[in-house]
Scaffold this active site. Structure first.
Site, PDB file in Angstrom:
ATOM      1  N   LYS A 260       0.838  -1.201   0.000  1.00  0.00           N
ATOM      2  CA  LYS A 260       0.000   0.000   0.000  1.00  0.00           C
ATOM      3  C   LYS A 260       0.867   1.242   0.000  1.00  0.00           C
ATOM      4  O   LYS A 260       0.614   2.211  -0.726  1.00  0.00           O
ATOM      5  CB  LYS A 260      -0.915   0.014   1.228  1.00  0.00           C
ATOM      6  CG  LYS A 260      -1.746   1.286   1.352  1.00  0.00           C
ATOM      7  CD  LYS A 260      -2.237   1.530   2.761  1.00  0.00           C
ATOM      8  CE  LYS A 260      -1.121   2.007   3.672  1.00  0.00           C
ATOM      9  NZ  LYS A 260      -1.606   2.419   5.002  1.00  0.00           N
ATOM     10  N   SER A 261       1.907   1.245   0.831  1.00  0.00           N
ATOM     11  CA  SER A 261       2.748   2.432   0.962  1.00  0.00           C
ATOM     12  C   SER A 261       3.432   2.776  -0.350  1.00  0.00           C
ATOM     13  O   SER A 261       3.518   3.948  -0.739  1.00  0.00           O
ATOM     14  CB  SER A 261       3.807   2.205   2.056  1.00  0.00           C
ATOM     15  OG  SER A 261       3.200   1.977   3.303  1.00  0.00           O
TER      16      SER A 261
ATOM     17  N   ARG B 158       2.315   6.080  -2.829  1.00  0.00           N
ATOM     18  CA  ARG B 158       3.357   7.046  -3.174  1.00  0.00           C
ATOM     19  C   ARG B 158       3.574   7.085  -4.686  1.00  0.00           C
ATOM     20  O   ARG B 158       3.737   8.159  -5.266  1.00  0.00           O
ATOM     21  CB  ARG B 158       4.669   6.685  -2.464  1.00  0.00           C
ATOM     22  CG  ARG B 158       4.721   7.080  -0.991  1.00  0.00           C
ATOM     23  CD  ARG B 158       5.875   6.401  -0.255  1.00  0.00           C
ATOM     24  NE  ARG B 158       6.002   6.884   1.104  1.00  0.00           N
ATOM     25  CZ  ARG B 158       5.212   6.515   2.112  1.00  0.00           C
ATOM     26  NH1 ARG B 158       4.214   5.663   1.880  1.00  0.00           N
ATOM     27  NH2 ARG B 158       5.408   6.988   3.338  1.00  0.00           N
TER      28      ARG B 158
ATOM     29  N   SER C 114       3.288  11.809  13.187  1.00  0.00           N
ATOM     30  CA  SER C 114       3.242  11.017  11.957  1.00  0.00           C
ATOM     31  C   SER C 114       4.357  11.439  11.005  1.00  0.00           C
ATOM     32  O   SER C 114       4.448  12.617  10.638  1.00  0.00           O
ATOM     33  CB  SER C 114       1.887  11.186  11.257  1.00  0.00           C
ATOM     34  OG  SER C 114       1.881  10.475  10.032  1.00  0.00           O
ATOM     35  N   SER C 115       5.146  10.452  10.580  1.00  0.00           N
ATOM     36  CA  SER C 115       6.171  10.735   9.569  1.00  0.00           C
ATOM     37  C   SER C 115       5.534  11.111   8.235  1.00  0.00           C
ATOM     38  O   SER C 115       6.196  11.683   7.364  1.00  0.00           O
ATOM     39  CB  SER C 115       7.065   9.506   9.373  1.00  0.00           C
ATOM     40  OG  SER C 115       6.345   8.443   8.758  1.00  0.00           O
ATOM     41  N   GLN C 116       4.237  10.814   8.074  1.00  0.00           N
ATOM     42  CA  GLN C 116       3.554  11.155   6.822  1.00  0.00           C
ATOM     43  C   GLN C 116       3.525  12.663   6.587  1.00  0.00           C
ATOM     44  O   GLN C 116       3.420  13.106   5.445  1.00  0.00           O
ATOM     45  CB  GLN C 116       2.127  10.596   6.810  1.00  0.00           C
ATOM     46  CG  GLN C 116       2.084   9.083   6.681  1.00  0.00           C
ATOM     47  CD  GLN C 116       0.672   8.527   6.758  1.00  0.00           C
ATOM     48  OE1 GLN C 116      -0.279   9.251   7.023  1.00  0.00           O
ATOM     49  NE2 GLN C 116       0.543   7.230   6.535  1.00  0.00           N
TER      50      GLN C 116
ATOM     51  N   GLU D 160       3.678   0.093  12.752  1.00  0.00           N
ATOM     52  CA  GLU D 160       2.549  -0.633  12.186  1.00  0.00           C
ATOM     53  C   GLU D 160       2.633  -2.128  12.450  1.00  0.00           C
ATOM     54  O   GLU D 160       1.642  -2.850  12.315  1.00  0.00           O
ATOM     55  CB  GLU D 160       2.467  -0.381  10.681  1.00  0.00           C
ATOM     56  CG  GLU D 160       3.628  -0.932   9.899  1.00  0.00           C
ATOM     57  CD  GLU D 160       3.702  -0.345   8.487  1.00  0.00           C
ATOM     58  OE1 GLU D 160       3.840  -1.136   7.557  1.00  0.00           O
ATOM     59  OE2 GLU D 160       3.613   0.877   8.332  1.00  0.00           O
TER      60      GLU D 160
ATOM     61  N   ARG E  11      -5.257  -3.843  11.036  1.00  0.00           N
ATOM     62  CA  ARG E  11      -4.217  -4.587  11.764  1.00  0.00           C
ATOM     63  C   ARG E  11      -4.734  -5.166  13.087  1.00  0.00           C
ATOM     64  O   ARG E  11      -4.167  -6.128  13.606  1.00  0.00           O
ATOM     65  CB  ARG E  11      -2.988  -3.710  11.968  1.00  0.00           C
ATOM     66  CG  ARG E  11      -2.406  -3.247  10.638  1.00  0.00           C
ATOM     67  CD  ARG E  11      -0.927  -2.969  10.675  1.00  0.00           C
ATOM     68  NE  ARG E  11      -0.521  -2.280   9.458  1.00  0.00           N
ATOM     69  CZ  ARG E  11      -0.269  -2.875   8.294  1.00  0.00           C
ATOM     70  NH1 ARG E  11      -0.381  -4.179   8.189  1.00  0.00           N
ATOM     71  NH2 ARG E  11       0.095  -2.162   7.238  1.00  0.00           N
TER      72      ARG E  11
END
Length: 438
Positions: A30-31, A35, A178-180, A326, A398
């Site tokens: 997904k990541s 991206r 969040s690193s996002q 995660e 999860r």
């Protein structure tokens, strides 16, 4: 609005009758998929995305980009080698409304893209999305010259008043939650007039592998990125303005989604093979090789893929999961079945994920007879004999897979809303029963 019956149904988690022996083809990351979609949409020419993940989060991303004017054609690759998406960049425009669902990558990566659109772009989503922090992106974009209407909440819903361009430059943000926030600004940075220099001012920065993934993918399509690892200042990332190339990209398997299957080998003392496991990757899930080996398994990269074998014993672990948060739900599930206590540290930011994962794991494992205690930045897990019961998921994919892991060893576990796994892992129930030979 009527309640989807799939959200209230109880799924009897299969109980393993013996050691598993299976090969499981895990869908794409997904990541990486999300991206890649953003970067392809910002490129100067069309590109291909091969073996993309088709899940709720990635379809939300594709749908959002389409709503903003990007062409995304689903079909097979130019050589007929399986599913591929053709991404055709075009002029981004509004007015339109984007549905982010509860996808962190969509709600955080696309507001910077929307600043480049002509016209207003409204972002809305699931009720839980209103509780997830966006202040790092909103405040950062405002400092770079964007106009954003959010009634000063720092959360959804919000509207980006796209002006067709963004000046860019240097910005300070706190990405501790969040690193996002960092990735979001870097991904669109090459298209800003001055590029972008992101300075993280917070005391911690979770999920660094995801930032490294963003940087690697930017570089792969021609962006110039300076990072702390390449000799730059600590906690500073700089992206130079410039055109992005259209590329032909193949998506790796989602290694974090391989977790429940590797855990099955650990819990049952069996063997699971994950084909196409990359030799080198920025995915956080690669840490599973080390963590699950320490908890009692062994693994080897072979021509078949990653072969992971459980020893029949599960050991507790004391581990800092700050970079790979995660993975915490699956590790907690395995730790609840171990022969000694575990301490999972460095994951205070999980309280802001799809749900408060620390509170949810504590409540659900304890209601099955476990002994889990929240700490300031994680969990302490003391194994106890567990019993069956309902394992609630809180619309968190999860949590659902964590409950399934426990169900392998504990008869009578029922997962509420296993359908939530479709967020990143379509067809999880079928993959799971197939692994068990059911």
């Amino acid at each position: 609005m009527p309640v989807n019956p799939a959200h209230t149904a109880l799924w009897p988690a299969p109980h393993a009758s013996g050691a598993v022996d299976a090969t499981v083809h895990v869908p794409g990351s997904k990541s990486v998929t999300n991206r890649a979609l953003v970067l392809a949409a910002l490129a100067a020419e069309p590109g291909w995305l091969r073996r993309p993940l088709r899940s709720r989060d990635t379809l939300l991303m594709a749908g959002a980009l389409r709503a903003m004017g990007v062409g995304i054609e689903e079909g097979v690759g130019p050589d007929g080698s399986g599913e591929a998406w053709r991404v055709i960049p075009s002029g981004l425009h509004g007015p339109t409304t984007v549905d982010v669902g509860n996808a962190g990558t969509v709600m955080r990566f696309l507001p910077p893209v929307a600043t480049l659109a002509d016209g207003p772009i409204r972002f809305d989503g699931d009720p839980r999305s209103y509780e997830r922090p966006l202040n790092g992106v909103i405040d950062g974009l405002r400092a770079l010259g964007a106009r954003i209407d959010d009634d000063n909440r720092g959360t959804l819903p919000l509207t980006v008043q796209g002006g067709g361009a963004l000046e860019g430059g240097t910005v300070e943000i706190d990405a501790s939650s969040s690193s996002q926030f960092v990735s979001a600004l870097l991904l669109s940075g090459p298209r800003f007039n001055q590029g972008v220099e992101v300075r993280h001012t917070g005391s911690t920065l979770p999920s660094m592998p995801h930032i490294r993934m963003t940087v690697d993918m930017l570089r792969s399509i021609g962006a110039q990125v300076d990072t702390p690892e390449s000799g730059g200042e600590p906690n500073v990332w700089r992206v130079t303005p410039g055109a992005l190339l259209g590329r032909d990209l193949t998506v790796e398997p989602d290694l974090s989604n391989a977790q429940p299957f590797l855990a099955a080998a650990l819990v049952t003392g069996g063997t699971v093979v994950i084909p196409d496991w990359p030799v080198r990757t920025t995915q956080p899930g690669d840490r599973l090789r080390e963590i699950f080996t320490e908890m009692g398994g062994s693994c080897e990269l072979t021509d078949r893929g990653l072969e992971f074998t459980g020893s029949g014993s599960i050991h507790g672990i004391d581990v800092d999961l700050g970079e790979v948060g995660e993975l915490t739900p699956g590790i907690a599930a395995v730790a609840a079945l171990a022969d000694s206590p575990s301490a999972l540290r460095g994951v205070a930011h999980l309280r802001l994920h799809e749900t408060d994962r620390l509170a949810a794991l504590t409540k659900e494992i304890n209601e099955l007879g476990g002994d889990v205690t929240e700490t300031a930045d994680g969990l302490t897990i003391r194994p106890r004999p567990l019993h069956g019961g309902i394992f609630h998921t809180y619309d968190d994919h999860r949590m659902a897979t964590a409950g399934a892991i426990i169900g392998l060893a504990v008869d009578g576990v029922q997962i509420e809303n296993v359908a939530t796994t479709a967020k990143t892992l379509p067809d999880f129930p079928d993959l799971w029963t197939g692994m068990l030979g059911n």
